[in-house]
Design a protein around this motif. Structure first.
Motif: not given
Length: 369
Positions: A151-155, A219-223
């Protein structure tokens, strides 16, 4: 007699006693004494010394690491990757979160006693609290690195994975109890190196290589993953006191079905032998998660301010910090409900449940336009 002379005499007595103790120890361990006392006495002394050393090391190694400072750890990693001074005041996005992952992994390997989950010799082989704490930390580290990779590293979902996170993710998912080559520690150090390489690429001037996207959906995906992990942990903690619960696996889905028939009521109770294991795993979970969320709070500050979600995230972090308070009891107690004895598992469950409820509220805020 004056107070000064009394203190002086007491100091001399203490010094004399210390010298006598040192002289006594020197006599005990002198080869001449072993020869005079015989082989059985020497073996007994050696065994006694070994037991004392193992007990002292076991107590020391069982101490949980303190919380580290996110800003200080980020600056330390910045020095390690030789980040230019011009960029240290306004850090690139993701640098703080990646530094938190690196420091959590390093703490796992470099705390007193090192990594204990795969130890096969005393005192590590006798300890179970810290290995369970380590597993809780490791699970959170795996989830966080996986979120960085996916998630965080991909657009977008169709974008290419980051090459260093593609290496780090499987390294941290290596068997946590492997002790023969390749060992767990060796694989986790490779994961740390891959995170450092990713950190370097985040801070270089190549805009097409190495990214960290600060977006509400990331952030929502990680949470969402954190929410499920905490929900599982809370349920296992609450099961320290046996209780019967209704089966709600298919609630809200009238036409839903499961692969196997399930009873209407389920009896849930954690084995007496597993009470402390679950408790310390939860402690490790909260310790690692607290660091990750504090780092994300810094990286996602603009998003949180825009969504008016800063207080919600602070509430999550506060609940996790409360679960790290000092345990004054030598044993993890498992009192029944409102009985006389405390139930440490239920206290821990209450803190984590509050944090989990705050995460649900936080995700609702992040989904709002």
């Amino acid at each position: 007699m004056s107070v000064t002379s009394s203190i002086a005499r007491t100091s001399k007595d203490i010094a004399r006693t210390s010298k006598d103790s040192v002289r006594r120890l020197a006599w005990l361990y002198h080869p001449r004494t072993w020869k005079e006392k015989g082989i059985l006495w020497s073996i007994g002394l050696a065994l006694g010394t070994y037991v004392v050393a193992v007990v002292i090391l076991g107590i020391w190694w069982s101490l949980e690491p303190d919380r580290f400072d996110i800003r200080a750890s980020t600056q330390e990693v910045a020095e390690e990757i030789e980040l230019p001074q011009s960029k240290r005041k306004n850090l690139p996005a993701g640098l703080t979160s990646t530094a938190a992952a690196i420091f959590v992994a390093k703490t796992l390997l470099e705390k007193p006693g090192g990594y204990l989950s795969n130890d096969r010799l005393p005192p590590g082989v006798y300890l179970d609290n810290i290995p369970n704490w380590e597993f809780g930390v490791l699970v959170q580290l795996r989830d966080f690195v996986r979120a960085m990779r996916n998630d965080f590293s991909r657009s977008q979902t169709q974008s290419i994975e980051d090459k260093d996170l593609q290496v780090a993710d499987p390294q941290f998912n290596f068997d946590s109890e492997a002790w023969i080559v390749p060992s767990s520690e060796g694989q986790y150090r490779k994961g740390i190196k891959a995170l450092l390489d990713y950190e370097k690429r985040l801070s270089d001037n190549n805009r097409a290589d190495g990214q960290f996207f600060v977006r509400a959906d990331n952030l929502s995906s990680y949470l969402e993953v954190v929410e499920k992990r905490l929900g599982d942990t809370v349920q296992r903690l609450a099961s320290a006191v046996g209780h019967t619960q209704l089966n709600v696996n298919l609630a809200g889905e009238p036409r839903g079905r499961s692969a196997k028939p399930e009873p209407r009521e389920i009896r849930v109770k954690t084995s007496w032998w597993k009470i402390d294991d679950v408790f310390y795993e939860a402690r490790g979970t909260a310790w690692a998660l607290g660091h990750f969320l504090r780092a994300l709070r810094m990286d996602f500050e603009p998003i949180l301010q825009n969504k008016n979600a800063e207080v919600s995230l602070e509430q999550v972090i506060r609940g996790l910090e409360n679960s790290q308070e000092t345990i004054w009891s030598p044993l993890i107690l498992n009192g029944d409900g409102f009985g006389t004895l405390a139930n440490h598992s239920l206290v821990m469950a209450s803190y984590l449940a509050a944090a989990n409820a705050a995460i649900i509220d936080l995700r609702d805020l992040l989904r709002q336009g």
